[in-house]
Design an enzyme around this catalytic site. Structure first.
Site, PDB file in Angstrom:
ATOM      1  N   TYR A  17       0.803  -1.225   0.000  1.00 48.43           N
ATOM      2  CA  TYR A  17       0.000   0.000   0.000  1.00 48.43           C
ATOM      3  C   TYR A  17       0.838   1.279   0.000  1.00 48.43           C
ATOM      4  CZ  TYR A  17      -3.644  -3.299   1.361  1.00 48.43           C
ATOM      5  OH  TYR A  17      -4.500  -4.368   1.395  1.00 48.43           O
ATOM      6  N   HIS A  22      -4.615   6.111  -0.782  1.00 48.34           N
ATOM      7  CA  HIS A  22      -5.125   6.038   0.587  1.00 48.34           C
ATOM      8  C   HIS A  22      -4.027   6.279   1.617  1.00 48.34           C
ATOM      9  CE1 HIS A  22      -9.013   5.528   2.217  1.00 48.34           C
ATOM     10  NE2 HIS A  22      -9.006   4.241   2.516  1.00 48.34           N
ATOM     11  N   PHE A  67      -4.571  -0.978   9.905  1.00 52.68           N
ATOM     12  CA  PHE A  67      -5.311  -0.833   8.655  1.00 52.68           C
ATOM     13  C   PHE A  67      -6.356   0.263   8.833  1.00 52.68           C
ATOM     14  CE2 PHE A  67      -3.330  -4.880   7.863  1.00 52.68           C
ATOM     15  CZ  PHE A  67      -2.914  -4.739   6.540  1.00 52.68           C
ATOM     16  N   ASN A  69      -9.505   0.962   8.354  1.00 49.60           N
ATOM     17  CA  ASN A  69     -10.830   0.880   8.971  1.00 49.60           C
ATOM     18  C   ASN A  69     -10.807   0.834  10.495  1.00 49.60           C
ATOM     19  OD1 ASN A  69     -11.467   0.685   6.287  1.00 49.60           O
ATOM     20  ND2 ASN A  69     -12.571  -1.242   6.454  1.00 49.60           N
TER      21      ASN A  69
END
Length: 196
Positions: A17, A22, A67, A69
């Site tokens: 990532y 993001h 992460f 969330n």
């Protein structure tokens, strides 16, 4: 670290990532840590933490490793440990509702469907923390969920270092001068009142 600030860069951990849209918040946190030339990153509070001076004020930089969330779990642990109040928490995050490269300062308000912000608001019990929004724009086609997890486009990547530095400037302005002055400096005319 009494009287300090908690500056949180939102993102997802791991090399998969690292360069994705993001992870704009992680990129800004890294830029601030480089500017401070202080302590390195240490694994704490379910994240990577670094004590640093931000605009001459003691601060804890934090990159949650939970992460996106579940980002709030890391944030609330750090805030509780250092007794940092909601108005002294600055969360840096990517924003689909702003064109790529636009940087804005906001106090509280809606969460715009951002799962990381929603987690922070839920865990802290208050959405009134400060935000530095880093515009990534919306996809012309396809799903926004896929879009945020993709790397920046080639033309965006060329401009990204300047965008990250400008967002770091916005964080420093918030910490040094407060939200209102920072909004006046970084938001378009008339936007500051709408953002509060």
């Amino acid at each position: 670290m009494e009287g300090g600030a908690l500056v949180v860069g939102l993102g997802n951990p791991g090399p998969k990532y690292a360069g994705t849209r993001h992870n704009a918040g992680f990129m800004v946190a890294d830029a601030l840590q480089r500017r401070a030339a202080g302590a390195g990153w240490q694994e704490k509070f379910s994240g990577l933490a670094s004590r640093a001076d931000v605009a001459g004020r003691p601060a804890l930089l934090l990159k949650p490793l939970t992460f996106m969330n579940l980002s709030g779990r890391s944030v609330v642990r750090a805030a509780a440990f250092f007794r940092i109040a909601i108005p002294d928490i600055v969360v840096v995050h990517d924003d689909l509702d702003l064109e790529f490269g636009v940087v804005r300062v906001k106090v509280g308000g809606g969460l715009g469907g951002h799962k990381g912000l929603a987690s922070c608001a839920a865990e802290l019990g208050d959405p009134g923390f400060l935000r530095v929004r880093v515009g990534i724009g919306r996809p012309r086609f396809g799903d926004a969920t896929d879009y945020v997890l993709q790397p920046f486009a080639k033309e965006e990547a060329a401009e990204l270092p300047d965008v990250v530095e400008r967002a770091a400037d916005a964080v420093e302005a918030v910490v040094k001068d407060g939200a209102v002055k920072a909004m006046n400096a970084f938001n378009r005319r008339g936007e500051a009142a709408e953002e509060t």
